[in-house]
Motif scaffolding. Structure first.
Motif, PDB file in Angstrom:
ATOM      1  N   SER A  99       5.659  -2.443  17.035  1.00 43.96           N
ATOM      2  CA  SER A  99       4.934  -2.246  15.759  1.00 43.96           C
ATOM      3  C   SER A  99       5.761  -1.477  14.753  1.00 43.96           C
ATOM      4  O   SER A  99       6.404  -0.482  15.098  1.00 43.96           O
ATOM      5  N   THR A 100       5.692  -1.911  13.503  1.00 37.76           N
ATOM      6  CA  THR A 100       6.367  -1.160  12.448  1.00 37.76           C
ATOM      7  C   THR A 100       5.358  -0.565  11.470  1.00 37.76           C
ATOM      8  O   THR A 100       5.692   0.324  10.696  1.00 37.76           O
ATOM      9  N   GLN A 101       4.121  -1.055  11.490  1.00 36.21           N
ATOM     10  CA  GLN A 101       3.104  -0.575  10.538  1.00 36.21           C
ATOM     11  C   GLN A 101       2.327   0.600  11.123  1.00 36.21           C
ATOM     12  O   GLN A 101       2.562   1.740  10.749  1.00 36.21           O
ATOM     13  N   GLN A 137      -2.474  -0.147   3.504  1.00 36.05           N
ATOM     14  CA  GLN A 137      -1.747   0.186   4.742  1.00 36.05           C
ATOM     15  C   GLN A 137      -2.478  -0.381   5.960  1.00 36.05           C
ATOM     16  O   GLN A 137      -1.862  -0.863   6.901  1.00 36.05           O
ATOM     17  N   LEU A 140      -1.901  -4.131   6.358  1.00 34.26           N
ATOM     18  CA  LEU A 140      -0.603  -4.468   6.959  1.00 34.26           C
ATOM     19  C   LEU A 140      -0.608  -4.167   8.464  1.00 34.26           C
ATOM     20  O   LEU A 140      -0.115  -4.951   9.275  1.00 34.26           O
ATOM     21  N   GLY A 141      -1.192  -3.024   8.821  1.00 32.27           N
ATOM     22  CA  GLY A 141      -1.255  -2.630  10.234  1.00 32.27           C
ATOM     23  C   GLY A 141      -2.097  -3.607  11.039  1.00 32.27           C
ATOM     24  O   GLY A 141      -1.727  -4.003  12.149  1.00 32.27           O
ATOM     25  N   GLU A 144      -0.422  -6.963  11.568  1.00 35.06           N
ATOM     26  CA  GLU A 144       0.616  -6.879  12.593  1.00 35.06           C
ATOM     27  C   GLU A 144       0.020  -6.778  13.998  1.00 35.06           C
ATOM     28  O   GLU A 144       0.480  -7.437  14.939  1.00 35.06           O
ATOM     29  N   GLN A 243       3.043   7.853   7.676  1.00 33.84           N
ATOM     30  CA  GLN A 243       2.784   6.909   8.769  1.00 33.84           C
ATOM     31  C   GLN A 243       1.330   7.012   9.227  1.00 33.84           C
ATOM     32  O   GLN A 243       0.807   8.125   9.321  1.00 33.84           O
ATOM     33  N   ALA A 291      -0.019 -10.456   4.133  1.00 31.86           N
ATOM     34  CA  ALA A 291       0.626 -10.021   5.380  1.00 31.86           C
ATOM     35  C   ALA A 291       0.357 -10.964   6.544  1.00 31.86           C
ATOM     36  O   ALA A 291       1.133 -10.988   7.506  1.00 31.86           O
TER      37      ALA A 291
END
Ligand SMILES: Nc1ncnc2c1ncn2[C@@H]1O[C@H](COP(=O)(O)OP(=O)(O)OP(=O)(O)O)[C@@H](O)[C@H]1O
Ligand SMILES: [Mg+2]
Length: 353
Positions: A99-101, A137, A140-141, A144, A243, A291
């Motif tokens: 994961s990047t989000q 945010q 996007l999370g 993903e 984050q 996204a």
């Protein structure tokens, strides 16, 4: 945030006949500490979920590195020896490693006894976010999380099918819960209509949601599966240096792409006024549309989002506790405004949610 030296890449599950002292569990999960004393100080954290015995914050020094370690232990009671969804989820949590989000606290492992599941994870520090401010945010999370968990589910062997089947949103042990059954609140609404002319004959109009949500459920069932967190509340998120950290998988299910957006928007709709809600909804949907990977049909994901949004929003807005709360705070005009918004959705396409 502090994790022990070499936290495992994929969480492990150990089986025990009965619970042991805490240090013994930690030694079993982190074998590099074997034979070394752990001087642990512990503190209970506030928790409300049913079946949760306790959530505890433990601090000690890593005997290998001398660094401070902070770990959270969550004890979940079992019913009829059946493990919790949350403990089952942690067995799959390696799927989120890329994961990047969202960030997810590392899980050190799970200890299963016949009576409880003990989940050990890294302690996270951060501020609780303003839920309307993180719509983008979150979009996007969530996109993903849906993508990674969908790919993981696709790759599972047939032997896993019964376990994943039991975690599916559409099983009766989830669907029969009051929170997914707004229709039970209809008599209370009819009563309100008799007492307050502003709400007269609304119950009849809300009946239209029963066939509508059934239709949305039928379509959702056939759409792509993924893991859905389903509990986007302020207390389950931490912001640290920009984050977002997501915790608490007690509501996790094998859901469908779009469900988590519906869960977030449903709980936001419950708590915010209409202007604030609508602005956050716009932000969320615009970012989510962009996204979502092209192999998911966006229109179906948005219909799934509407399905869970309606289940959540209708239940919260119609249940007797909500009627009492709005009455006591003299906010009935806002409640009426929310009802009007919901009723307006009966005739509109889900993709314009
Ligand atoms: N990994 C963690 N790092 C930091 N704090 C945590 C962590 N896990 C849990 N907590 C704290 O403990 C609280 C309760 O944990 P959690 O949400 O997992 O339990 P719960 O019983 O499902 O709670 P609730 O129903 O109140 O959300 C969280 O709201 C958070 O403040
Ligand atoms: Mg929580």
């Amino acid at each position: 945030m502090t994790a022990p030296s070499r936290p495992p890449a994929v969480s492990k599950t150990l089986y025990r006949w009965q619970r042991a002292p805490l240090a013994e569990h930690l030694h079993a999960l982190m074998p590099q500490w074997a034979g070394q004393a752990l001087d642990i100080s512990s503190q209970d954290l506030a928790s409300n979920a049913s079946f949760v015995n306790y959530v505890r914050h433990h601090r000690f020094t890593d005997p290998c590195t001398g660094q401070p370690v902070e770990v959270v232990e969550k004890s979940i009671r079992k019913v009829a020896l059946l493990g919790s969804q949350e403990a089952r989820f942690h067995r799959e949590a390696g799927m989120l490693a890329g994961s990047t989000q969202f960030r997810y606290p590392a899980c050190l492992g799970v200890i299963e006894t016949p009576w409880e599941s003990l989940i050990f994870s890294e302690f996270v520090r951060g501020k609780p976010p303003r839920m309307q401010a993180i719509a983008r945010q979150l979009a996007l999370g969530i996109a993903e999380l849906e993508q990674l968990s969908h790919a993981h589910l696709q790759a599972q062997p047939l032997a896993k099918a019964p376990l994943l089947w039991s975690m599916d949103f559409f099983r009766p042990w989830f669907l029969l819960r009051p929170r997914f059954n707004f229709a039970r609140c209809m008599p209370g609404l009819a009563q309100l209509g008799r007492e307050d002319a502003r709400f007269a004959s609304l119950a009849q109009r809300f009946e239209a949601f029963i066939p509508l949500t059934r239709q949305l459920a039928r379509e959702a069932r056939r759409s792509p599966r993924c893991f859905s967190h389903m509990d986007y509340l302020r207390k389950n998120l931490f912001v640290d240096k920009g984050q977002l950290h997501l915790i608490d998988w007690s509501e996790v299910k094998v859901g469908r792409v779009g469900f988590d957006g519906g869960a977030y928007l449903g709980s936001l709709f419950r708590r915010k006024d209409m202007a604030m809600y609508l602005a956050a909804q716009d932000d969320f949907i615009n970012a989510y549309r962009e996204a979502l990977p092209p192999h998911f049909a966006t229109e179906q994901a948005l219909r799934n989002m509407r399905y869970v949004f309606l289940l959540t929003a209708l239940f919260h807005c119609l249940r007797p506790e909500t009627l009492d709360e709005y009455r006591e705070r003299e906010r009935m005009p806002l409640l009426r405004e929310k009802y009007d918004y919901l009723l307006g959705l009966v005739a509109t396409d889900a993709t314009s949610l």
